[in-house]
Design an enzyme around this catalytic site. Structure first.
Site, short mmCIF file in Angstrom:
data_model
loop_
_atom_site.label_atom_id
_atom_site.label_comp_id
_atom_site.label_asym_id
_atom_site.label_seq_id
_atom_site.Cartn_x
_atom_site.Cartn_y
_atom_site.Cartn_z
CB CYS A 1 -0.77 2.69 4.07
SG CYS A 1 -2.19 2.00 3.24
CG ASP A 2 2.95 1.12 4.47
OD1 ASP A 2 2.34 1.59 5.43
OD2 ASP A 2 2.83 -0.05 4.10
CB CYS B 1 -0.91 -0.02 1.23
SG CYS B 1 -1.93 1.46 1.35
#
Ligand code: NAP
Length: 544
Positions: A362-363, A359
């Protein structure tokens, strides 16, 4: 309305206000703190407003102190003017003068404190009760902002409901521009909790309380439901685009519908940085699109989030057992979607969450300024590589062939962004102790192996259908592992249907929503004319 009528209206309002104050069970102490010998326009305004309210009732105990007074030390007051409202009972502080729109907030605050009851609804209270550590809340407001009172009053209600954990400061940005600058509060209302921005704009009390509890901005509130048994017409398993759309269409057809989602609503879309060409949007953030779909669905459907469907027993009605309760339903729709595919190479699982990520949204920010690989050649890999580049990550695309699968349009943007591509290359191993340190790469044409130092490996190599539940129920799958259906979303089991990525096909959001809608309409028709009772064959095909 002539002047006389309007005067009578104002008088009537004041009379009513006096009566309301008189009926309050509690006194309302309000302390004004000001810098000694410096009555600026804000201090004068605060005093004037308070005296006007004081005229209405003797319930208000209005006192003034200067900043050198021991009470200023006791309650750590260092700004002028500051109003403390019932400081012995609640932590409600006003920095500035409550003028313009803010006088509405002050009036509501006085009434809430006098009542000693937050007035919050059951759902908001249930969320607030979950807060188990202090929340220091700041709401930035301005006198000319008509949306500010709603957000500010939410904060006051929370402080009255949970005085042991919630402390609230309302900050008038005109009077406190230095604080507004420090928090980058360039638009109002804007709310911080424990110095985290948790909300912009006026929100419902439920969303306000949820953002306070979670200490993050939230855009969706799903009411809690503790019922051990829910009787419904349709249970939709999965809250992605197919499931949410099916919910909307089923309810609109008159079927009582519950959508059960074990993880985040929206499925893969929620973590897609940018969705391109969903009709109506040239591009739109994946999370934004999901929030819009989920809010729309919530208008009609009950959503049960954080709940996993464990089994479906084929009785009449169908018994759907989840991790929290039972559902009795006439039909079940499997909209379980697909999950990201794994590379399946040594080091991948061990370093997952420690440099291996699925992701980028997200990261990605964790890798700013560092080199990472993005593995894959489809639309996802290219979109996510571009997203990483925009975040300041040094991204290199790794593709196993010499031509990308992604659409030409995206390939062109990738070239323009000057993102390097390692062609004919695959990741053979991911190495590192605490986190990813390097990868072993293999040339798919020559077989040559090289090592490359990288800080992270992002994987976007497509999705595999989530069919564990389908298998458990005994639903037939296609040779490719998708749920087999008859073209009208019926599976081999009467009353069990499928829609979206779990069925295979084009794997586009727009096709998933279309399949969700079509499945809901089939279910509605089948409930009127059950094909399994008329002896018709659903004609399930084993090929997707
Ligand atoms: P995809 O289109 O199936 O592409 C998967 C890519 O990963 C392919 O390039 C494939 O290589 C590669 N791959 C598969 N297994 C691999 C392995 N073991 N090792 C190395 N590489 C491997 O998947 P996707 O990109 O996730 O897209 C899924 C669907 O979502 C598609 O229909 C796509 O159009 C859609 N999507 C749309 C948008 C949008 O904004 N509209 C954005 C993202 C995705 P090969 O090419 O050699 O097979």
């Amino acid at each position: 309305m002539d002047a006389k009528t309007s005067e009578m209206g104002a008088e009537g309002f004041m009379r009513q206000l006096r009566q309301t104050f008189a009926s309050l069970p509690n006194d309302i102490p309000v302390y004004l703190f000001a810098r000694p010998g410096k009555d600026d326009v804000f201090v004068q305004a605060a005093r004037q407003v308070m005296r006007a309210f004081r005229e209405l009732t003797d319930k208000i105990i209005f006192r003034e102190f200067d900043l050198t007074h021991e009470y200023a030390r006791k309650w750590e007051v260092d700004r002028s003017p500051t109003l403390l409202i019932a400081p012995e009972r609640f932590s409600i502080r006003w920095l500035g003068a409550p003028m313009g729109e803010e006088s509405k907030t002050l009036l509501e605050t006085l009434l809430i404190v006098g009542m000693g009851d937050s007035g919050l609804g059951a759902q908001a209270m249930a969320v607030l009760r979950k807060i188990d550590s202090p929340r220091t809340v700041q709401v930035f407001v301005s006198p000319s902002c008509p949306y500010c009172p709603q957000e500010a009053v939410n904060a006051v209600r929370a402080a009255v409901a949970r005085p042991e954990v919630v402390a609230v400061t309302l900050v008038d940005i005109q009077c406190n521009p230095d604080l507004a600058d420090r928090y980058h509060a360039q638009s109002v209302p804007q709310t911080y909790a424990n110095d985290v921005l948790v909300g912009r704009g006026a929100r419902s009390e439920e969303l306000f309380c949820l953002s306070l509890q979670k200490l993050e901005p939230v855009t969706l509130f799903i009411p809690d439901n503790d019922a051990p048994l829910v009787e419904t017409d349709l249970v939709v398993v999965g809250g992605g685009p197919a499931g949410l759309t099916a919910g909307i269409y089923a309810e609109r057809s008159g079927l009582k519908t519950a959508v059960v989602e074990k993880g985040a609503l929206g499925g893969q879309v929620a973590t897609t940085p940018v969705v391109e060409n969903y009709p109506g949007f040239t591009n739109v953030g994946g999370k934004t699109l999901v929030d819009m779909m989920a809010s729309h669905a919530l208008e009609y459907v009950s959503i049960f989030q954080g709940e996993e469907v464990l089994s479906v027993e084929q009785e009449t009605p169908l018994v759907v057992r989840t991790s929290r309760r039972l559902f009795h339903a006439k039909a079940v729709l499997l909209a379980t979607g697909a999950q990201h595919r794994l590379l399946g190479v040594p080091g991948e699982q061990r370093l997952s969450g420690r440099g291996v990520s699925y992701c980028a949204t997200c990261d990605g920010p964790l890798f700013k300024g560092r080199e990472v690989l993005m593995v894959g050649g489809g639309n996802s890999a290219v979109t996510e590589a571009l997203h990483l580049r925009n975040m300041g990550v040094q991204v290199v695309l790794v593709h196993r062939r010499d031509e990308l699968r992604a659409q030409d349009y995206l390939v062109k943007i990738l070239e323009e962004a000057d993102i390097s591509v390692l062609w004919n290359t695959q990741v053979a191993e991911i190495r590192g102790d605490e986190g990813v340190a390097s990868v072993l790469l293999e040339n798919t044409v020559t077989g040559e192996k090289t090592t490359r130092a990288v800080s992270g490996v992002f994987v976007a190599i497509g999705y595999a259908p989530s069919v564990a539940l389908a298998r458990k129920i005994g639903v037939d799958l296609t040779d490719d592992g998708f749920v087999a259906h008859d073209g009208k979303h019926r599976t081999n089991i009467p009353g069990v249907y499928a829609a979206g990525d779990v069925e295979g096909g084009y794997k586009q959001i727009v096709t998933a929503t279309g399949q969700g809608a079509a499945a809901a309409l089939t279910i509605f028709e089948d409930m009127i004319h059950p094909y399994w009772r008329t002896g018709e064959n659903a004609g399930v095909k084993k090929k997707a």
